[in-house]
Design a protein around this motif. Structure first.
Motif, PDB file in Angstrom:
ATOM      1  N   SER A 167       0.820  -1.216   0.000  1.00 44.40           N
ATOM      2  CA  SER A 167       0.000   0.000   0.000  1.00 44.40           C
ATOM      3  C   SER A 167       0.851   1.263   0.000  1.00 44.40           C
ATOM      4  O   SER A 167       0.364   2.341  -0.350  1.00 44.40           O
ATOM      5  N   CYS A 168       2.133   1.130   0.395  1.00 42.99           N
ATOM      6  CA  CYS A 168       3.033   2.291   0.389  1.00 42.99           C
ATOM      7  C   CYS A 168       4.472   1.764   0.354  1.00 42.99           C
ATOM      8  O   CYS A 168       5.134   1.661   1.390  1.00 42.99           O
ATOM      9  N   THR A 169       4.932   1.449  -0.841  1.00 37.40           N
ATOM     10  CA  THR A 169       6.226   0.776  -0.981  1.00 37.40           C
ATOM     11  C   THR A 169       7.415   1.689  -0.716  1.00 37.40           C
ATOM     12  O   THR A 169       8.520   1.202  -0.469  1.00 37.40           O
ATOM     13  N   PHE A 170       7.218   2.995  -0.774  1.00 34.61           N
ATOM     14  CA  PHE A 170       8.333   3.928  -0.630  1.00 34.61           C
ATOM     15  C   PHE A 170       8.402   4.551   0.765  1.00 34.61           C
ATOM     16  O   PHE A 170       9.252   5.404   1.022  1.00 34.61           O
ATOM     17  N   MET A 171       7.529   4.123   1.677  1.00 31.26           N
ATOM     18  CA  MET A 171       7.475   4.710   3.015  1.00 31.26           C
ATOM     19  C   MET A 171       7.267   3.599   4.037  1.00 31.26           C
ATOM     20  O   MET A 171       6.429   2.721   3.821  1.00 31.26           O
ATOM     21  N   PRO A 172       8.010   3.597   5.145  1.00 30.52           N
ATOM     22  CA  PRO A 172       7.776   2.575   6.175  1.00 30.52           C
ATOM     23  C   PRO A 172       6.336   2.629   6.685  1.00 30.52           C
ATOM     24  O   PRO A 172       5.756   3.709   6.846  1.00 30.52           O
ATOM     25  N   SER A 173       5.769   1.477   6.932  1.00 34.62           N
ATOM     26  CA  SER A 173       4.382   1.422   7.397  1.00 34.62           C
ATOM     27  C   SER A 173       4.196   2.163   8.710  1.00 34.62           C
ATOM     28  O   SER A 173       3.136   2.745   8.964  1.00 34.62           O
ATOM     29  N   ILE A 174       5.226   2.148   9.536  1.00 35.06           N
ATOM     30  CA  ILE A 174       5.110   2.800  10.833  1.00 35.06           C
ATOM     31  C   ILE A 174       4.946   4.313  10.683  1.00 35.06           C
ATOM     32  O   ILE A 174       4.256   4.959  11.478  1.00 35.06           O
ATOM     33  N   PHE A 175       5.551   4.888   9.633  1.00 31.71           N
ATOM     34  CA  PHE A 175       5.421   6.328   9.417  1.00 31.71           C
ATOM     35  C   PHE A 175       4.152   6.658   8.640  1.00 31.71           C
ATOM     36  O   PHE A 175       3.491   7.662   8.912  1.00 31.71           O
ATOM     37  N   ASN A 176       3.794   5.805   7.693  1.00 34.59           N
ATOM     38  CA  ASN A 176       2.544   5.989   6.956  1.00 34.59           C
ATOM     39  C   ASN A 176       1.352   5.969   7.908  1.00 34.59           C
ATOM     40  O   ASN A 176       0.461   6.827   7.845  1.00 34.59           O
ATOM     41  N   SER A 177       1.353   5.007   8.818  1.00 38.94           N
ATOM     42  CA  SER A 177       0.265   4.924   9.794  1.00 38.94           C
ATOM     43  C   SER A 177       0.308   6.091  10.777  1.00 38.94           C
ATOM     44  O   SER A 177      -0.738   6.548  11.252  1.00 38.94           O
TER      45      SER A 177
END
Length: 316
Positions: A167-177
């Motif tokens: 869902s967001c390959t260029f950003m860590p999930s922890i920061f996206n969330s």
């Protein structure tokens, strides 16, 4: 394991709206801390209600399409919980005001000789819709952030490496969330303020046909066409937003924010490219509506008069 700097920075982003207001505004006053705690509990009740509403659909096996059931049930449950909290707050507020009035009648002579603002008057000033609405929004938003982001933050600190998702390959999930939790934190506070405004105006309209609570007369700033009109509760005028309209805006913008996150689930790759700007747009629009339509007329007439009276006494 995710680096400490990334975990700390993401956590500060996610919890910044709630923790900043909690530490700078609410924690110094015991009554506001009680409101924060109670609002947090009502968010847990909303989660329970959402789960119960979704339970009949669990066996259908809808797969990805299940989100179109989860989102409406969650929004409805949270809206009901907000309204229930504010309704309960108004009940407690009326009991406190009666107790304060009785106390003032018993100690009127002694307090009048002291001058300035008495303790009971100070309590009245602190129990206003702005302070209580912000405190309730902080409590509600804090637990929403914990439920939305806390589990991911805990799991990231216990795994090897940093999680990236399709869902967001260029950003860590922890920061996206964290970014989504940040925006939902702001929205939760504004939604709670809208609920306070809407429930108060709705109750005033029911009790006095739009003339104000406890028999007070309509504001001179209120448009003539709105006074006593059955359409006033649905009014969408700047600084004269109707009670039902405010509650409707709260529900509609919550639906918009929830559906704005769906690209994270429905897009094969990088749904966050659509989801994050969409959620930011909903956040800005919701804050703008509250600012332009509620700001000058947010406090009811009784609380405005109370503040003006206390201010004049303090100046004298």
């Amino acid at each position: 394991m995710t680096s400490f700097a990334l975990s700390l920075g993401s956590a500060l982003v996610a919890f910044s709206p709630t923790l900043s207001l909690l530490l700078l505004f609410a924690y110094k006053k015991a009554q506001l801390v009680i409101i924060v705690t109670t609002a947090s509990f009502f968010h847990l009740l909303a989660c329970l209600l959402a789960a119960l509403l979704h339970l009949p659909f669990k066996s259908l096996g809808l797969g990805v399409q299940n989100i179109f059931i989860i989102v409406p049930t969650s929004v409805i449950a949270q809206s009901i919980a907000r309204c229930a909290f504010v309704h309960g707050y108004h009940k407690v507020e009326s009991v406190i005001e009666k107790s304060i009035q009785k106390h003032e009648e018993q100690n009127n002579s002694s307090e009048s000789d002291q001058g300035g603002v008495s303790e009971t008057e100070q309590l009245k000033l602190e129990l206003n819709d702005t302070a209580s609405g912000i405190a309730a929004g902080v409590g509600y938003a804090f637990f929403h952030t914990v439920m939305l982001y806390g589990t991911l933050l805990a799991s990231e600190n216990s795994r090897m490496g940093t999680l990236y998702q399709d869902s967001c390959t260029f950003m860590p999930s922890i920061f996206n969330s964290a970014l989504m939790a940040f925006m939902f934190g702001i929205l939760d506070i504004v939604w709670m303020l809208l609920t306070f405004y809407g429930m108060r105006r709705y109750n005033e309209f029911k009790e006095g046909n739009g003339a104000g609570r406890r028999g007070s007369s309509p504001s001179r700033n209120e448009p003539v066409s709105a006074r006593g009109s059955t359409d006033f509760d649905w009014s969408f005028q700047i600084n004269h937003l109707g009670g039902k309209m405010a509650l409707a805006i709260m529900v509609v913008t919550h639906f918009a924010a929830a559906f704005a996150t769906l690209p994270n689930q429905t897009f094969a790759l990088n749904g966050c490219v659509v989801a994050l700007p969409s959620l930011a747009f909903v956040t800005i629009v919701t804050c703008a509506i509250f600012w332009f339509y509620c700001k000058k007329n947010y406090l009811p007439q009784g609380q405005q008069q109370r503040i003006r009276l206390a201010t004049s006494r303090h100046v004298d």
